[in-house]
Scaffold this active site. Structure first.
Site, PDB file in Angstrom:
ATOM      1  CG  ASP A  27       3.615  -8.353   6.645  1.00  0.00           C
ATOM      2  OD1 ASP A  27       3.151  -7.283   6.222  1.00  0.00           O
ATOM      3  OD2 ASP A  27       4.598  -8.920   6.139  1.00  0.00           O
ATOM      4  CG  ASP A  64       2.249 -11.130  13.122  1.00  0.00           C
ATOM      5  OD1 ASP A  64       3.321 -11.509  12.616  1.00  0.00           O
ATOM      6  OD2 ASP A  64       1.203 -10.952  12.464  1.00  0.00           O
TER       7      ASP A  64
END
Lengths: 304, 304
Positions: free
Chosen positions: B30, B28
């Site tokens: 952010d 992932d």
């Protein structure tokens, strides 16, 4: 299981008995008297019939975009005689709740409004300080500077203690970001009403609930709602009009707002009309949670 | 109850063992590599360490505002070497789903997009017809004519068969009204992802879930979501990269999207970082539904 509602359309003696039973009729507007700008035929005559029999009529609306004065103008323009004191709208209900029930101590009692002018008018009438609303400075795209200034708090008014969300035809990402930022900093969360849809032009558009639901989803917090079916609104109506609930009948098109509002308020009766959101099948379904006491195809059927 | 996750920060032998266990790391972005435009110190070095040991790195993002090419530019600008094939974003995942899985027959297969340019780029790359999106004609206030023309259908494209909702910094009442009108007429409902918030500038702003939730609330319909934790996205990643799930580790900051995504995808491992949304208390709580296999305070702790 509550019994199925009594069907009044075309049954004159049942209509007479129904009307005689009540002294005050609370009317939902959109979907009952009109849809959008289309007045249902016979609405004026049905209201006049009730008034000619000495009944009190009150217009109860979740539409928060209009003040009571705006709403009276709408009624007048449509040929429905009324006075402003017969009108009870969710923007007014919200203003009353903030000023007379919440009574947050100054200075941290400003309201950040997501909504239209009707809310601003009613907040002003109660002397409540607010920001947001129709401010043209917020009717624009969010900028990288906004992200920064919201995050560091420099764009926020530290005296905001309440976020009030109502129907906003100018909703945008900037307003949602500001609303969330205030809630994340501890502001109380109010909504004029939670209707997911707005009936208009014989179909549906996004309602006030579409404005608050992103904030509910982000904060996992439910707002206090000041429109139907919230009993905070019923208490305010009763406080203002001083009537015996047993002699009152709520008239509406939505089971989950109007009819629920009347049932939970323990009014003497509830009348559903089929010119709006709810269909007959809703209360005819096995185990239907909300069943009105009476129903007609359309309000004008009360004229006989 | 699953066992509590193994804490790796500061424990070099545990870190070595962890890294040796996997061949591919899904990241992932952010909240893991950066927050907003702020790159976390040590991110590049941690990725380089993994690559120097022959590990494959894949950047999996729910951010639908960017195409894969846009995302690669972002990685490059931040000093993270990458190529476009290492990037898997929810806009791309949505385009793949529409073109290769749904395969609606023409001509009623156009997509009404609520979202930014990244979605448009990926739809184009799959040859999918669409409208809405960044169309400047929809970046305006709704008018009385719009209400009429949406209600009577004259403003709608009868070939729209899908509504795809992603993060839209230009969300407005007009777009929500159009999206609802298409759904009410039977269009299929897709969402790039359902994240309620977007981490940015060390705080939160409205996420893609804030755009679809009003439509969910109005239609009482759940969209098919193409971002984490949807396994439709995992299937697409696996189809593209051809790896053994047991040798893969998902690295993320959110229990309800990233870690859930890895657990439901039956990957060999999941690594939580504490630089984003979820706090340690989430998995330490009694009966926590989602527990990662490993955690570090920050990604750079993998450097030892």
């Amino acid at each position: 299981m509550p019994p199925l509602p009594k069907y009044l359309s075309g049954d004159q003696s049942a209509i007479d008995e129904f009307i005689n039973k009540f002294d005050i009729f609370l009317f939902d507007c959109d979907g009952v008297l009109w849809s959008g700008d289309h007045l249902f035929p016979g609405t004026v005559e049905a209201l006049e019939l009730l008034r000619s029999k000495g009944k009190k009529t009150v217009f109860v609306t979740n539409n928060s975009t209009k003040s009571r004065a705006d709403y009276q103008k709408k009624l007048t323009a449509m040929g429905i005689p009324s006075n402003v004191d017969e009108i009870f709208a969710s923007a007014y209900s919200s203003a009353i709740y903030i000023s007379r029930i919440m009574k947050l101590p100054a200075p941290k009692n400003k309201v950040f409004v997501i909504g239209e002018a009707g809310i601003e008018t009613e907040l002003k009438s109660e002397g409540i300080e607010f920001l947001g609303g129709t401010d043209p400075g917020l009717r624009r795209d969010i900028t990288p500077e906004d992200f920064k200034n919201i995050a560091d708090g420099s764009m926020l008014d530290e005296n905001v203690g309440i976020v009030l969300a109502g129907l906003d035809f100018h909703i945008n990402y900037l307003k949602l970001s500001l609303g969330y930022a205030y809630l994340a900093r501890g502001a109380k969360f109010l909504a004029t009403n939670l209707d997911s849809t707005l009936p208009s032009n014989h179909t549906f558009f996004p309602g006030a609930g579409s404005i608050s639901i992103p904030l509910i989803n982000m904060t996992k917090q439910q707002p206090i709602a000041l429109g139907k079916p919230s009993q905070a609104m019923m208490d305010a109506i009763e406080g203002k009009f001083q009537f015996d609930r047993k002699t009152a009948c709520m008239v509406g098109d939505r089971m989950d707002t109007d009819i629920k509002f009347g049932l939970e308020g323990k009014l003497g009766g509830t009348l559903a009309v089929l010119t709006g959101v709810s269909k007959k099948s809703e209360w005819e379904a096995e185990g239907a949670p909300i069943v009105p006491a009476y129903y007609v195809d359309k309000l004008s059927d009360l004229k006989g």
